[in-house]
Scaffold this active site. Structure first.
Site, short mmCIF file in Angstrom:
data_model
loop_
_atom_site.label_atom_id
_atom_site.label_comp_id
_atom_site.label_asym_id
_atom_site.label_seq_id
_atom_site.Cartn_x
_atom_site.Cartn_y
_atom_site.Cartn_z
N LYS A 87 -11.24 -12.81 22.46
CA LYS A 87 -11.19 -14.14 21.87
C LYS A 87 -9.79 -14.74 21.98
O LYS A 87 -9.61 -15.90 22.34
CB LYS A 87 -11.63 -14.07 20.40
CG LYS A 87 -11.69 -15.45 19.76
CD LYS A 87 -11.01 -15.48 18.42
CE LYS A 87 -10.52 -16.87 18.11
NZ LYS A 87 -9.68 -16.90 16.93
N ASP A 123 -15.15 -17.00 17.99
CA ASP A 123 -14.89 -16.24 16.78
C ASP A 123 -16.21 -16.15 16.02
O ASP A 123 -17.25 -16.57 16.50
CB ASP A 123 -13.79 -16.92 15.95
CG ASP A 123 -14.23 -18.29 15.45
OD1 ASP A 123 -15.34 -18.75 15.82
OD2 ASP A 123 -13.47 -18.91 14.69
#
Length: 340
Positions: free
Chosen positions: A246, A265
């Site tokens: 991420k 996320d």
């Protein structure tokens, strides 16, 4: 001499300053009055304000004497805001791409979700900011990123409007400093120093990352990731301590021009599951990460990462309140006493 304010033509549909500057892309902006923003980017302290429906007023209040002059301030600002990306065309394209579901359309009708652009930040600042972002909220990330500027960056030494500069610095002292360049980070004692100001376990990640970059080709090796494939850039970034999928995606999207990358996320995972892919497992997992990324790419195309920013902001109103509260000083002191 006083730098006079200039304007950029940009309606709110094309540039919406609150979500662009304050909602977790860049961490060195403040918004002390509803339409006024101050922040440091590219070694300049900027003032941006919404002048009217159609334009943004901007000025540089101070800069570092090291800033190069080969680009005008306006060129730097337009590049930072990626003003050459035709946002209204993208919004139109997404509306049609999403006909089957109609969800995005609903968001795009909300004026608060208009004009959400992705900034193009300086890669080193972006890399270190997002290493600071793990398990963290916007307020605390800003605090850490500003610590790096205060500890290692230059004080902005060419002041174009002393009165307003002083006003801003009294509101937010770190805004007197530019973000450090790689050679300004002193590795000696860095990890301890960062732990002292509250970086926690991220202190080790930051110092290892700096060490690795200083040993390699430095900032140039980051810049080079703009011209390689998304896959290669991601592999390169994940070679740094504290950079998972991420964080790598955030850095690629927000500083290296990989506009199709969708950082996932927990919030984005949940949005994706509720809007598009009900078959995703409830808990985010790495194997599903690739599937979700390719879903966004196939549905929204070359600027899928920009679509993600709209969805992310749609959720943010609901999400930011739930993140970990700022640790109180007492709690931190208690922890310290336990360690001893």
């Amino acid at each position: 001499q006083m730098a006079s304010a200039r304007t950029i033509k940009a309606s709110i549909e094309v540039l919406n300053l609150v979500p662009v500057l304050m909602n977790g892309q860049a961490f060195r902006w403040i918004n002390p009055e509803p339409t006024v923003f101050y922040g440091v980017a590219y070694s300049r302290l900027w003032k941006l304000e919404r002048a009217d429906e159609e334009s943004i007023r901007w000025r540089v209040l101070a800069r570092s004497s090291k800033t190069t002059v080969e680009k005008s301030d306006e060129t730097v600002l337009r590049g930072y805001l990626q003003m050459d990306v035709p946002l209204s065309d993208l919004y139109l394209k997404w509306k049609t791409a999403d006909l089957t579901l109609g969800h995005i359309k609903k968001f795009l009708k909300d004026p608060k979700l208009n004009g959400i652009r992705i900034l193009e930040q300086e890669p080193l600042e972006c890399l270190l900011s997002f290493i600071c972002s793990s398990n963290n909220n916007i307020k605390r990330i800003s605090k850490l990123v500003n610590h790096l500027a205060m500890l290692y960056g230059d004080r902005l030494d060419v002041i174009e409007d002393k009165e307003e500069f002083d006003k801003v610095v009294s509101l937010s002292p770190p805004l007197a400093h530019s973000f450090p360049s790689l050679d300004q980070f002193r590795l000696d004692g860095m990890e301890q120093q960062l732990r002292l100001v509250g970086f926690g376990y991220r202190a080790g990640y930051i110092s290892k990352t700096i060490e690795k970059l200083q040993a390699e080709d430095g900032e140039k090796s980051l810049e080079n990731q703009k011209s390689v494939s998304t896959k290669d850039a991601k592999a390169f970034l994940m070679g740094f301590a504290g950079v998972g999928p991420k964080v790598a995606d955030c850095i690629m999207l927000m500083s290296l021009g990989h506009a199709s990358v969708v950082p996932l996320d927990v919030h984005m995972w949940n949005i994706t599951r509720s809007l598009f892919l009900p078959s995703l497992p409830a808990k985010a997992n790495t194997s599903g990460y690739e599937d979700v990324s390719s879903f966004y790419l196939s549905k929204f195309g070359s600027h899928a990462g920009w679509t993600q920013a709209v969805l992310f902001n749609a959720q943010l109103g609901k999400a930011e309140k739930k993140t970990a509260p700022e640790e109180t000083k007492d709690a931190v002191d208690k922890k310290k006493r336990r360690k001893k």
